[in-house]
Design an enzyme around this catalytic site. Structure first.
Site, PDB file in Angstrom:
ATOM      1  N   ARG A  36      -7.946 -41.140  28.153  1.00  0.00           N
ATOM      2  CA  ARG A  36      -8.036 -39.980  29.276  1.00  0.00           C
ATOM      3  C   ARG A  36      -9.521 -39.824  29.280  1.00  0.00           C
ATOM      4  O   ARG A  36     -10.086 -38.675  29.039  1.00  0.00           O
ATOM      5  CB  ARG A  36      -7.247 -38.778  28.828  1.00  0.00           C
ATOM      6  CG  ARG A  36      -5.972 -38.903  29.073  1.00  0.00           C
ATOM      7  CD  ARG A  36      -5.055 -37.592  28.684  1.00  0.00           C
ATOM      8  NE  ARG A  36      -3.683 -38.137  28.793  1.00  0.00           N
ATOM      9  CZ  ARG A  36      -2.721 -37.497  28.395  1.00  0.00           C
ATOM     10  NH1 ARG A  36      -2.826 -36.289  28.090  1.00  0.00           N
ATOM     11  NH2 ARG A  36      -1.476 -37.853  28.634  1.00  0.00           N
ATOM     12  N   GLY A  66       0.658 -43.668  29.130  1.00  0.00           N
ATOM     13  CA  GLY A  66       1.519 -43.019  30.021  1.00  0.00           C
ATOM     14  C   GLY A  66       1.109 -42.736  31.476  1.00  0.00           C
ATOM     15  O   GLY A  66       0.464 -43.576  32.015  1.00  0.00           O
ATOM     16  N   SER A 112       4.986 -43.854  26.051  1.00  0.00           N
ATOM     17  CA  SER A 112       5.248 -42.456  26.013  1.00  0.00           C
ATOM     18  C   SER A 112       6.328 -41.978  25.120  1.00  0.00           C
ATOM     19  O   SER A 112       7.381 -42.914  25.116  1.00  0.00           O
ATOM     20  CB  SER A 112       5.610 -42.299  27.524  1.00  0.00           C
ATOM     21  OG  SER A 112       6.155 -40.724  27.542  1.00  0.00           O
ATOM     22  N   ILE A 113       6.315 -41.260  24.246  1.00  0.00           N
ATOM     23  CA  ILE A 113       7.200 -40.659  23.361  1.00  0.00           C
ATOM     24  C   ILE A 113       8.490 -40.286  24.165  1.00  0.00           C
ATOM     25  O   ILE A 113       9.422 -39.840  23.797  1.00  0.00           O
ATOM     26  CB  ILE A 113       6.751 -39.794  22.412  1.00  0.00           C
ATOM     27  CG1 ILE A 113       6.332 -38.559  22.661  1.00  0.00           C
ATOM     28  CG2 ILE A 113       5.776 -40.706  21.374  1.00  0.00           C
ATOM     29  CD1 ILE A 113       6.055 -37.605  21.691  1.00  0.00           C
ATOM     30  N   ASP A 114       8.083 -39.754  25.544  1.00  0.00           N
ATOM     31  CA  ASP A 114       9.313 -38.914  26.004  1.00  0.00           C
ATOM     32  C   ASP A 114      10.300 -39.711  26.759  1.00  0.00           C
ATOM     33  O   ASP A 114      11.419 -39.327  26.945  1.00  0.00           O
ATOM     34  CB  ASP A 114       8.708 -38.319  27.588  1.00  0.00           C
ATOM     35  CG  ASP A 114       7.501 -37.502  27.147  1.00  0.00           C
ATOM     36  OD1 ASP A 114       7.435 -36.696  26.158  1.00  0.00           O
ATOM     37  OD2 ASP A 114       6.322 -37.215  28.169  1.00  0.00           O
ATOM     38  N   ARG A 149      18.897 -19.750   6.272  1.00  0.00           N
ATOM     39  CA  ARG A 149      17.993 -19.008   7.444  1.00  0.00           C
ATOM     40  C   ARG A 149      18.305 -19.894   8.531  1.00  0.00           C
ATOM     41  O   ARG A 149      18.752 -20.851   8.353  1.00  0.00           O
ATOM     42  CB  ARG A 149      16.742 -19.220   6.929  1.00  0.00           C
ATOM     43  CG  ARG A 149      15.959 -18.421   5.846  1.00  0.00           C
ATOM     44  CD  ARG A 149      15.871 -16.819   6.329  1.00  0.00           C
ATOM     45  NE  ARG A 149      15.072 -16.212   5.137  1.00  0.00           N
ATOM     46  CZ  ARG A 149      15.861 -15.624   4.467  1.00  0.00           C
ATOM     47  NH1 ARG A 149      17.080 -15.430   4.108  1.00  0.00           N
ATOM     48  NH2 ARG A 149      15.034 -14.454   3.403  1.00  0.00           N
ATOM     49  N   MET A 156       8.067 -32.523  21.052  1.00  0.00           N
ATOM     50  CA  MET A 156       7.380 -32.817  22.366  1.00  0.00           C
ATOM     51  C   MET A 156       8.465 -33.223  23.404  1.00  0.00           C
ATOM     52  O   MET A 156       9.424 -33.761  22.856  1.00  0.00           O
ATOM     53  CB  MET A 156       6.343 -33.828  22.050  1.00  0.00           C
ATOM     54  CG  MET A 156       5.085 -33.184  21.020  1.00  0.00           C
ATOM     55  SD  MET A 156       3.938 -34.411  20.748  1.00  0.00           S
ATOM     56  CE  MET A 156       2.849 -34.423  22.595  1.00  0.00           C
ATOM     57  N   GLY A 157       7.875 -33.418  24.558  1.00  0.00           N
ATOM     58  CA  GLY A 157       8.559 -33.719  25.557  1.00  0.00           C
ATOM     59  C   GLY A 157       8.198 -33.235  27.190  1.00  0.00           C
ATOM     60  O   GLY A 157       8.890 -33.796  28.016  1.00  0.00           O
ATOM     61  N   ARG A 158       7.202 -32.276  26.944  1.00  0.00           N
ATOM     62  CA  ARG A 158       6.852 -31.823  28.260  1.00  0.00           C
ATOM     63  C   ARG A 158       8.015 -31.620  29.273  1.00  0.00           C
ATOM     64  O   ARG A 158       8.723 -30.604  29.147  1.00  0.00           O
ATOM     65  CB  ARG A 158       5.983 -32.590  28.760  1.00  0.00           C
ATOM     66  CG  ARG A 158       4.814 -31.872  29.992  1.00  0.00           C
ATOM     67  CD  ARG A 158       3.827 -32.681  30.667  1.00  0.00           C
ATOM     68  NE  ARG A 158       3.545 -33.834  29.868  1.00  0.00           N
ATOM     69  CZ  ARG A 158       2.471 -34.569  30.386  1.00  0.00           C
ATOM     70  NH1 ARG A 158       1.912 -34.375  31.581  1.00  0.00           N
ATOM     71  NH2 ARG A 158       2.072 -35.535  29.727  1.00  0.00           N
TER      72      ARG A 158
END
Length: 197
Positions: A36, A66, A112-114, A149, A156-158
């Site tokens: 970027r 990405g 991209s990890i998405d 608890r 992540m994943g936007r």
């Protein structure tokens, strides 16, 4: 250095040998520098990048990234002919050099990890991201059970809930939010009731 290396040129562009990539698999998170670079988003930056590539006789690029990286690659490819014409006009390269390098070939690989790209089972980075998430969930689960608890984990994943969905299924999560299926009104009461059980 990603697109920054293309724009800056110099020692950023050199032929790789076996020594260049020795032990790189352990360093992939360090070596995979983001692309970027703001200068590549301008035509002036892409003009410098084209000049540097032509200077090295490079007309084939493999871009792993990405949306930003692949969009940049597509713009660069579409402008390539015009960039070469401008370099000839400015006297930076000859017409013969422009003819020899008239076509830019690009292979784009979705890094991209998405896991949000159609036509592939799993994008580059998704598997290692899921592995890391599951390691963290395993560690948190032990603590949550011993302290009785409830823990909230954000991944992540936007705009893509793949990582959340798969890790939630694998860990037996009690509640899950993903962007593709926003919660309905009153979800707070339902969630508290479920967790209370």
């Amino acid at each position: 250095q990603g697109y920054e290396g293309l724009v800056e040129g110099g020692d950023n562009i050199k032929q790789a040998n076996w020594l260049s990539v020795s032990n790189i698999i352990q360093l992939v998170r360090v070596t995979a520098v983001g692309s970027r670079d703001p200068s590549f988003t301008t035509r002036v930056g892409r003009l410098r990048a084209a000049r540097n590539l032509v200077e090295h006789g490079i007309t084939n690029l493999c871009v792993i990234g990405g949306d930003g990286s692949l969009t940049g690659a597509d713009i660069f490819r579409s402008e390539w002919g015009g960039l070469l014409e401008e370099l000839v006009r400015d006297g930076q390269i000859s017409e013969e050099v422009a003819r020899e390098n008239c076509h830019l070939n690009i292979v784009g690989l979705v890094g991209s990890i998405d896991n949000d790209f159609c036509g592939t089972d799993m994008t580059i980075g998704t598997d290692s991201a899921l592995h890391r998430i599951m390691e963290v969930i395993d560690a948190i689960t032990t603590t949550a059970q011993s302290h009785q608890r409830t823990f909230v984990l954000e991944v992540m994943g936007r705009h893509c809930g793949y990582l959340a969905l798969v890790s939630g299924l694998a860990s037996g999560a009690d509640w899950l939010f993903i962007p593709e299926s926003p919660p309905e009104d009153g979800w707070e009461d339902l969630m508290c009731e479920r967790l209370g059980e």
